[in-house]
Motif scaffolding. Structure first.
Motif, PDB file in Angstrom:
ATOM      1  N   ASN A 290       0.822  -1.215   0.000  1.00  0.00           N
ATOM      2  CA  ASN A 290       0.000   0.000   0.000  1.00  0.00           C
ATOM      3  C   ASN A 290       0.851   1.259   0.000  1.00  0.00           C
ATOM      4  N   GLY A 291       0.562   2.165  -0.932  1.00  0.00           N
ATOM      5  CA  GLY A 291       1.300   3.421  -1.023  1.00  0.00           C
ATOM      6  C   GLY A 291       1.909   3.568  -2.407  1.00  0.00           C
ATOM      7  N   THR A 292       2.817   4.542  -2.510  1.00  0.00           N
ATOM      8  CA  THR A 292       3.496   4.772  -3.777  1.00  0.00           C
ATOM      9  C   THR A 292       4.962   4.357  -3.631  1.00  0.00           C
TER      10      THR A 292
ATOM     11  N   GLY B 130       0.958   2.863  -6.058  1.00  0.00           N
ATOM     12  CA  GLY B 130      -0.039   3.931  -5.950  1.00  0.00           C
ATOM     13  C   GLY B 130      -1.313   3.549  -6.662  1.00  0.00           C
ATOM     14  N   SER B 131      -1.934   4.508  -7.321  1.00  0.00           N
ATOM     15  CA  SER B 131      -3.239   4.266  -7.945  1.00  0.00           C
ATOM     16  C   SER B 131      -3.143   3.924  -9.421  1.00  0.00           C
TER      17      SER B 131
ATOM     18  N   TYR C 148      -5.364   5.569 -16.273  1.00  0.00           N
ATOM     19  CA  TYR C 148      -6.113   4.730 -15.334  1.00  0.00           C
ATOM     20  C   TYR C 148      -5.527   5.017 -13.954  1.00  0.00           C
ATOM     21  N   GLY C 149      -6.260   5.773 -13.145  1.00  0.00           N
ATOM     22  CA  GLY C 149      -5.785   6.095 -11.802  1.00  0.00           C
ATOM     23  C   GLY C 149      -5.120   7.458 -11.692  1.00  0.00           C
TER      24      GLY C 149
ATOM     25  N   ILE D 247      -4.921  11.347 -11.405  1.00  0.00           N
ATOM     26  CA  ILE D 247      -5.893  12.199 -10.715  1.00  0.00           C
ATOM     27  C   ILE D 247      -5.832  13.603 -11.322  1.00  0.00           C
TER      28      ILE D 247
ATOM     29  N   THR E 130     -10.950  10.924 -11.439  1.00  0.00           N
ATOM     30  CA  THR E 130     -10.061   9.904 -12.005  1.00  0.00           C
ATOM     31  C   THR E 130     -10.816   9.054 -13.017  1.00  0.00           C
TER      32      THR E 130
ATOM     33  N   ALA F 160     -10.851   5.356 -15.579  1.00  0.00           N
ATOM     34  CA  ALA F 160     -10.309   4.022 -15.871  1.00  0.00           C
ATOM     35  C   ALA F 160     -10.567   3.770 -17.356  1.00  0.00           C
TER      36      ALA F 160
END
Lengths: 353, 353
Positions: B150-152, B223-224, B232-233, B235, B245, B247
């Motif tokens: 989890n995270g970047t 990350g996202s 995709y992801g 922001i 955002t 997809a």
């Protein structure tokens, strides 16, 4: 457990199939039915390392286990009649049809209950059965607040790394179906159980929801650090290069930590004596602790802290996670279509008579 | 639904109490029993803004709803006998006793089943009933791989922002108890259902678990952004300051996006024509799209994209989340000990006969 249950699983992707697998693991006879022209899309969701010439991916394997596989084209009359015969004998019917598809396929609730009044119909949708919005885990995590809270002040909003909204929706559907099975023991009638990813996500906001609803508190991204407790969530590197974190919730835990690190003077140090002090000076404290931890192997720290009941944990990647015999107990293996597959069990509860 | 069920809830913190609330919401009579000397610790887990002079916090309220409250000291004979009388008539007994406490209190499974053979005993532990390790959500997220993913790349490992391991363990216990209730309709005997936070977390690794188990793929913090799909992801900030955002999973979706943003030339641009191109040049593409989106209100973008079935979502904080009437449908209000409380429902499934 559920050896007398028959499940017809027409669902795809993650949430629905994992519900089918849940009942399969508990003994039900589960048949996964796919359209030969459009099989479950997750069969093609492969890592670059995966074999190209198989119709099984790790993603597909993760939520499909102990099922029979059958290809039926609902628009073909022979196939449709075969499906009807299967549904007539079934207990549970699973789908994630998009809006309008049940009508198109001739598989409305009214029809299904007309051929089998005891059938429990389980449905997964993105935003409710009346919405035609496209549902992706990213979009759900964005709209239900999870991304706004996840990450650090610097990172910006971050998606969580597993499709947890799907996992949570699957739990809701399992609970709804089990509840409906209990009802059926009294009424002898099936019901329709519907779950949307959106509702499942909102229901999972737990204490963060009440913090907002009761206190108008809008949670910010604060990473892993506990805002009111220190050291709590700080990450330290050990001598052998492992990452370790503590949840030091009391002065007693802090004393044990300081004694172990030979930092006993900190217990009465004005900068660190109380939790409030430690929160105020957490960066400074972190550096002192890091200096000591760099001289210690992870295993020595863990052994001592476990003996003294101080909350501590290694930050482990998935390789390290599955080196643990406890996690291996949940691994399930099966050959599907000549491919050896592995996944973790849907069942994390133990029943003892 | 469960109007004929009686639940004795001796559990504390999040997971166990939320299971009691689940059955209460479905109609069961649930009595939460606390030790007068050590009531549920979450009564004191307050935000700085919360009233000091009440024994109800938002945290406590989030997982306690529709219960009767009773204070009993198990070491006091009169109180213990009252507890026994309640258990004799109950269907479900919930606890998160730490190792050794059941023996200390005289509430072992053997004793409980001797006074009520039909009782279903539900237990939550951190690392299994045989472990005495202290379990905090942070430690579980660390040791089961969630923080590692989890995270970047820049953020380092990050804890997820809700105690999701507790939420997931609660789901497992609900499913185990419902399964056991179904068994009881055949055997007329109760069972013990045990769930550990550790197992619940491992079971939730879903596709990430299979990626590692089958392909030795160790997921990194990304990350996202979807590693193989763009945009995709990413922001974007809108004219009215909202975060949005997309997809964009297909060329068709990309064409619709470009047409809306008046960037039609991008559809055949060598930098962006295919998904592979868009992934290679995602930073550049993001800047072009951001420039256009800054001229548009969020609502215009959403309306157009929904009409054209392009996956899009606002990144909403909890205030924005609860401005939506769909989320409000899950809010439950109750006055507990003279304090008005609110939470989201444990039930995100709908049953229709």
């Amino acid at each position: 457990m559920f050896e007398d249950l028959i499940v017809i699983d027409c669902s795809t992707v993650l949430a629905g199939p994992s519900v089918g697998t849940f009942f399969a693991e508990l003994g039900a006879a589960v048949t996964k039915i796919e359209n030969p022209a459009i099989p479950d899309v997750t069969r093609t969701w492969k890592l670059l390392s995966e074999e190209k010439n198989t119709a099984i991916s790790a993603y597909f394997a993760s939520v499909n286990y102990h099922k029979q596989y059958l290809q039926l084209d609902f628009k073909n009359t022979t196939h449709f009649n075969e499906l009807v015969r299967l549904i007539e004998k079934a207990d549970i019917f699973l789908s994630n049809f998009k809006k309008g598809d049940a009508e198109k396929f001739g598989l409305t609730d009214t029809f299904l209950h007309s051929i089998n009044p005891r059938l429990i119909i389980g449905k997964i949708s993105g935003f409710g059965t009346e919405s035609d919005r496209v549902a992706y885990d990213l979009i759900l995590q964005a709209e239900t607040g999870f991304m706004s809270m996840n990450g650090t002040a610097e990172s910006g909003p971050v998606k969580m790394p597993v499709a947890l909204i799907d996992v949570l929706a699957a739990h809701q559907l399992k609970e709804g179906i089990l509840t409906s099975l209990l009802q059926r023991t009294k009424t002898n009638k099936g019901q329709t159980v519907s779950v949307s990813l959106y509702d499942a996500a909102i229901s999972s906001l737990a204490n963060q929801a009440s913090n907002y609803l009761m206190e108008k508190h809008i949670p910010q991204r604060i990473g892993s650090l506990h805002p009111n407790i220190a050291p709590y969530g700080e990450i330290f590197v050990t001598k052998d290069g492992k990452l370790i974190t503590f949840a030091i919730g009391s002065n007693k835990h802090f004393q044990i930590l300081c004694s172990f690190l030979e930092l006993n003077e900190f217990v009465s140090d004005v900068r660190f004596a109380t939790n409030v002090d430690r929160v105020s000076n957490r960066k400074e404290l972190k550096e002192f602790i890091q200096t000591e931890i760099l001289n210690l192997e992870a295993s020595e720290i863990l052994t001592f802290m476990h003996q003294h009941f101080v909350p501590v944990g290694l930050i482990q990647n998935l390789k390290e996670v599955f080196e643990n015999s406890e996690s291996q107990k949940l691994v399930r293996t099966e050959t599907i279509e000549n491919k050896e597959t592995k996944r973790v069990s849907q069942i994390a509860f133990q029943l003892k008579s």
